[in-house]
Design a protein around this motif. Structure first.
Motif, PDB file in Angstrom:
ATOM      1  N   MET A  16       0.834  -1.205   0.000  1.00  0.00           N
ATOM      2  CA  MET A  16       0.000   0.000   0.000  1.00  0.00           C
ATOM      3  C   MET A  16       0.867   1.253   0.000  1.00  0.00           C
ATOM      4  SD  MET A  16      -3.273  -0.976   2.349  1.00  0.00           S
ATOM      5  CE  MET A  16      -2.879  -2.386   3.348  1.00  0.00           C
ATOM      6  N   HIS A  17       0.348   2.295  -0.669  1.00  0.00           N
ATOM      7  CA  HIS A  17       1.129   3.534  -0.809  1.00  0.00           C
ATOM      8  C   HIS A  17       1.028   4.413   0.430  1.00  0.00           C
ATOM      9  CE1 HIS A  17      -2.911   4.965  -1.539  1.00  0.00           C
ATOM     10  NE2 HIS A  17      -2.491   6.195  -1.376  1.00  0.00           N
ATOM     11  N   TYR A  18       0.226   4.010   1.399  1.00  0.00           N
ATOM     12  CA  TYR A  18      -0.006   4.869   2.562  1.00  0.00           C
ATOM     13  C   TYR A  18       1.280   5.117   3.348  1.00  0.00           C
ATOM     14  CZ  TYR A  18      -4.812   3.759   1.427  1.00  0.00           C
ATOM     15  OH  TYR A  18      -5.997   3.604   0.763  1.00  0.00           O
ATOM     16  N   CYS A  19       1.325   6.274   4.005  1.00  0.00           N
ATOM     17  CA  CYS A  19       2.478   6.622   4.834  1.00  0.00           C
ATOM     18  C   CYS A  19       2.583   5.622   5.999  1.00  0.00           C
ATOM     19  CB  CYS A  19       2.308   8.015   5.425  1.00  0.00           C
ATOM     20  SG  CYS A  19       2.019   9.314   4.231  1.00  0.00           S
ATOM     21  N   PRO A  20       3.760   5.482   6.572  1.00  0.00           N
ATOM     22  CA  PRO A  20       3.900   4.596   7.732  1.00  0.00           C
ATOM     23  C   PRO A  20       2.916   4.995   8.844  1.00  0.00           C
ATOM     24  CG  PRO A  20       6.058   5.293   6.949  1.00  0.00           C
ATOM     25  CD  PRO A  20       5.047   6.083   6.161  1.00  0.00           C
ATOM     26  N   GLY A  21       2.219   3.999   9.362  1.00  0.00           N
ATOM     27  CA  GLY A  21       1.327   4.248  10.492  1.00  0.00           C
ATOM     28  C   GLY A  21      -0.032   4.818  10.135  1.00  0.00           C
ATOM     29  N   CYS A  22      -0.337   4.926   8.844  1.00  0.00           N
ATOM     30  CA  CYS A  22      -1.629   5.482   8.419  1.00  0.00           C
ATOM     31  C   CYS A  22      -2.759   4.513   8.760  1.00  0.00           C
ATOM     32  CB  CYS A  22      -1.611   5.730   6.916  1.00  0.00           C
ATOM     33  SG  CYS A  22      -3.211   6.218   6.261  1.00  0.00           S
ATOM     34  N   GLY A  25      -4.553   1.726   6.216  1.00  0.00           N
ATOM     35  CA  GLY A  25      -4.129   0.342   6.043  1.00  0.00           C
ATOM     36  C   GLY A  25      -4.873  -0.588   6.989  1.00  0.00           C
TER      37      GLY A  25
END
Lengths: 247, 355, 70
Positions: A16-22, A25
Motif C-alpha cells: 500500500m502507498h499509505y504513509c507509515p502508520g496510516c 491500512g
C-alpha cells in the motif's frame, strides 16, 4: 503450529502507498477480513473515492470502481440497482464524504440504499497535502487553517455519524476508532455488522472510523493514535448511533 | 407496426426501452420532464429501474455505476442540468463506459430560458468536461428520427465503449408527430468482460477494475492513445448526414435539428424565386460530416455556404474549418432561444445574393 | 507457550504501531537492519515471552505480521 493471524487473501499483495502508520491500512485490512469471513469476495464490489484511498482498487482483491470525488454513493447506487445480488460498498474519506459528497451520502441514506459505507474520519485532507476538512477539530492547524480552525470563520466540525443517524433510511450507523487494539476489534465487528445489514437487505449502513494521519498531523504514528484518543474521541463519541437491524 | 402520434419526449424514452435500456437516472428540469416521467411509469413494468436522483451530478454518477455493472443505461436533462453532468461524463469517457445522455437544449447561458436553443453545440461536440475526449453526438430533426437514433445511440455506445449524446432541441421534445417503432438492423455487439459483477479468485475472469486514474505518464498516454484511435475509427465509419437538394445548388445551407427542417421550407421559398438552395444536415454532429460537406461545396455551381443555428454560430466554426476558405461562408441565427422562420431565412438568402 | 511471530520485513514501513500495541513489550524497530524501502523493520526481541495475542498484527496497517502458536 496453528495460525492465529495472517493477512487475508481479500487484500492483494501490492504494497500500500499509505504513509507509515496510516490508519487507512488498518481499515482496508478490516474490510477485507470481513469480506473473507462473510464469504462474499466473489460478489462484493468496492467503490473507492478520490483522496488517499483513491488506489483502493489496487489493494482490495475484488471487483472495484474508482468514483469521482464525493460521488461514490451515487455510483454505488447505480451498480446496486443493476445487480441487487452484489454486495456494494463505498470507502470514503472526510473530504470526499463530508464535504464535496455531502449530498450524495445523505441521499443514499435517505433512499435507504442497500449499500454499506465505510467513512474514514481523520480530520484532514491527506492526499492533497493536509488541508482543512469539515471534520478538522477546532484549533487544529492544517495547511489551509494555519492559525488553527476558527469556528467563527468556518464553523465547528461536522459529526457525520450523528447526522446520518437522523435519516429514516439509515438502518445501522456506528462510530468506531482504530487508535488501539480493543477499538480495532470493535471497529471490525461494526464493519461486519454493516455488511451483514446489506446482506439482510435492511437498509443503508455507515461506519465512521476515527483514523490517523501522522504525516499531515505532524505526529509520529504512535502519537497520532494517542491524539485520536485524547482529542478526537471526546468530540466524536464512539458507539452505535442508530440500529434498526433487529426491527 | 402502425404509426402512433407521440410527443418527442415520450417517443424517445419508449425507443430507449425498445433498444434494451432498463435503467434510467435523472433529475427534473424543463423542458425534458416527460422523459423521466415516462421512464418512471414504464421501466418498472419491463423489469427495469427508474430512480430520481438528488441532482444531475448524482444522476450521471448513478449512470456511471450502472454502466460499470454492464447495464444499458441512460439519463436525460436540459442545458443547465447537462452542465452539471459534465464531470461525470468526463469520468465515463475516461473509464471507457457506454451510456446514452439526452440533452433537450434550452436557451442559455446561465438559467437562460426554457425555449428551444442550439447553444450547447460546443459543449456537446468539443468534449464538455475536462480532458481530451469526445462524445458521439446525434442530432435528430424529427420525432421519428429521434426514435430511430436511440437504437443507434445504444449500439454505438456499446461498440465504442463511449458515452453517446442525443442532442435535440426543446421543439423535438415537445412536438407531436406520427412515429413508427420498427425493427432495427442488429449490429454485432461486443461482450462486456470489463463489467464489475463480482470477482471469483478461482475463476477464469480477471478482476474487473473500472477506473480513469492513470498516475503514470505512460499509462495515461496509452489510455489517451486508445481513445484517440477509437475516435478516428468513429470518424471513418460512423458519420451520418442528410444531403437535400444539393445537386447543382447555388447556395448550400448547413443546419441541424429542427432548424434544418425550417431551412427546407426556406429552400422551397427560394426555389419559387428561381434560386436553387441545397441543405447539408449533419445527423452526427460529432463526428462532423466534414468530407461530405466539402464534396458538396466543391461543385462548380455552389457559390457560397450559409449556416443557420439558434446560437451565435457554434457549428459555423466547424463548417468554416471544413470548407477552409475555399468558398465564402456566412451565418444566420441568433443566440438565446430565437427560432428563425423560413421566410426570414429565404429573405436573407435572396437579399445577400443581390448584395 | 510456543509461539511464532513472522514479519514480512520488506513490506514493513517501520511505523512502530506494533511496538506500541505489544502488551509484553517484546517488539522493537530494528536498530541494525534497513529493508528494501529504507525502513527499520519491526522485530521480536524475546519470542519466548510472546503470548500470541496478535495485537501487533491487528494494529499493523500493512498486514505484514503473521502469528502462529502450538
Amino acid at each position: 503450529m496453528k495460525t492465529v493471524f495472517k493477512k487475508t487473501p481479500v487484500l492483494t499483495d501490492t504494497i500500500m502507498h499509505y504513509c507509515p502508520g496510516c490508519g487507512h491500512g488498518i481499515v482496508h485490512r478490516l474490510v477485507a477480513e470481513v469480506i473473507e469471513e462473510l464469504g462474499i469476495q466473489n460478489k462484493t464490489i468496492g467503490f473507492v473515492p478520490v483522496g488517499c484511498a483513491v488506489f483502493g482498487y489496487k489493494y482490495f482483491n475484488i471487483d472495484c470502481v474508482e468514483a469521482a470525488h464525493g460521488r461514490a454513493p451515487a455510483a454505488a447506487t447505480g451498480c446496486k440497482r443493476v445487480n441487487p445480488e452484489n454486495i456494494v460498498f463505498t470507502y470514503q474519506g472526510d473530504g470526499d464524504l463530508a464535504s464535496i459528497g455531502a449530498a450524495e451520502i445523505v441521499h443514499a441514506a435517505h433512499r435507504g440504499e442497500k449499500i454499506t459505507t465505510i467513512f474514514i474520519n481523520n480530520a484532514i485532507y491527506g492526499m492533497t497535502g493536509g488541508q482543512m476538512a469539515p471534520t478538522t477539530l477546532v484549533g487544529q492547524k492544517t495547511t489551509t487553517s494555519p492559525y488553527g480552525r476558527d469556528p467563527e470563520h468556518c464553523g465547528k466540525p461536522i459529526r457525520i455519524a450523528e447526522m446520518i443517524a437522523t435519516i429514516e433510511g439509515a438502518a445501522y450507523v456506528e462510530r468506531v476508532s482504530v487508535d488501539c487494539v480493543p477499538n480495532i476489534i470493535k471497529a471490525k465487528a461494526a464493519i461486519k455488522k454493516a455488511f451483514q445489514c446489506q446482506i439482510d437487505r435492511k437498509g443503508f449502513a455507515l461506519v465512521e472510523v476515527l483514523s490517523s494521519c501522522p504525516t499531515n498531523w505532524g505526529k509520529s504514528p504512535a502519537e497520532a493514535m494517542d491524539w485520536i484518543k485524547s482529542d478526537m474521541i471526546p468530540y466524536y463519541p464512539l458507539g452505535v448511533k442508530k440500529d434498526t437491524t433487529n426491527e | 407496426m402502425a404509426k402512433k402520434l407521440m410527443k418527442g419526449s415520450e417517443a424517445i424514452p419508449e425507443a430507449a426501452i425498445q433498444a434494451g435500456c432498463r435503467f434510467f437516472f435523472g433529475y427534473p428540469i424543463t423542458p425534458q420532464n416527460d422523459i423521466p416521467e415516462y421512464m418512471s411509469a414504464r421501466l418498472p413494468k419491463v423489469g427495469g429501474c427508474f430512480l430520481q436522483a438528488e441532482s444531475e451530478v448524482a444522476a450521471i454518477n448513478m449512470v456511471y455505476g450502472a454502466a460499470a455493472a454492464g447495464a444499458r443505461v441512460m439519463t436525460s436533462s436540459s442545458s443547465p442540468g447537462v452542465s452539471l453532468k459534465q464531470e461525470g461524463i468526463s469520468y465515463i469517457a475516461g473509464a471507457e463506459l457506454p451510456c446514452v445522455i439526452c440533452n433537450m437544449m434550452r436557451g442559455g447561458p446561465g438559467l437562460g430560458s426554457i425555449q428551444p436553443s442550439q447553444g450547447d453545440y460546443f459543449q456537446a461536440t468539443k468534449g464538455g468536461g475536462h480532458g481530451d475526449y469526445h462524445l458521439i453526438v446525434l442530432a435528430p430533426s424529427s420525432v421519428q428520427e429521434a426514435v430511430d437514433l436511440m437504437h443507434t445511440a445504444f449500439d454505438l455506445a456499446d461498440i465504442y465503449r463511449t458515452p453517446v449524446m442525443l442532442l435535440a432541441d426543446g421543439i423535438i421534445g415537445q412536438m407531436m408527430e406520427p412515429v413508427e417503432f420498427h425493427e432495427h438492423e442488429k449490429r454485432e455487439l461486443p461482450d462486456k468482460p470489463w463489467a464489475v459483477t463480482g470477482y471469483d479468485p478461482n475463476g477464469t475472469k480477471p478482476r474487473a477494475i473500472v477506473n480513469s486514474l492513470y498516475i503514470e505518464v505512460d499509462e495515461l498516454q496509452e489510455m489517451n492513445d486508445r481513445l484517440q484511435a477509437r475516435y478516428k475509427e468513429i470518424q471513418e465509419k460512423e458519420v451520418m448526414v442528410e444531403k437535400y437538394n444539393t445537386e447543382g445548388a447555388e447556395v448550400i445551407i448547413c443546419a441541424y435539428g429542427t432548424v434544418a427542417r425550417i431551412c427546407k421550407s426556406a429552400i422551397a421559398l427560394c426555389a419559387e424565386k428561381g434560386v436553387k438552395v441545397g441543405l447539408v444536415r449533419p445527423i452526427t454532429l460529432w463526428p462532423f460530416p466534414e468530407k461530405e460537406l466539402v464534396e458538396v461545396m466543391a461543385q462548380p455551381s455552389v457559390k457560397r455556404e450559409l449556416t443557420v443555428e439558434i446560437s451565435a454560430g457554434q457549428m459555423h466554426e466547424d463548417v468554416r474549418l471544413a470548407i477552409n476558405g475555399s468558398k465564402p461562408t456566412d451565418f444566420y441565427g441568433k443566440p438565446g432561444s430565437y427560432t428563425p422562420t423560413a421566410e426570414e431565412i429565404a429573405e436573407y438568402i435572396l437579399k445577400t445574393r443581390e448584395a | 507457550m510456543v509461539s511464532k511471530v513472522t514479519i514480512d520485513e520488506n513490506r514493513c514501513k517501520g511505523c512502530g504501531l506494533c511496538v506500541r500495541a505489544c502488551p509484553k513489550k517484546i517488539m522493537q524497530l530494528s536498530k541494525t537492519k534497513l529493508n528494501e524501502k529504507g525502513y527499520h523493520p519491526a522485530e521480536v526481541t524475546d519470542q519466548e515471552a510472546c503470548i500470541a495475542c496478535a495485537s501487533c498484527a491487528r494494529t499493523c496497517p500493512d498486514a505484514v505480521i503473521t502469528v502462529e502458536k502450538e
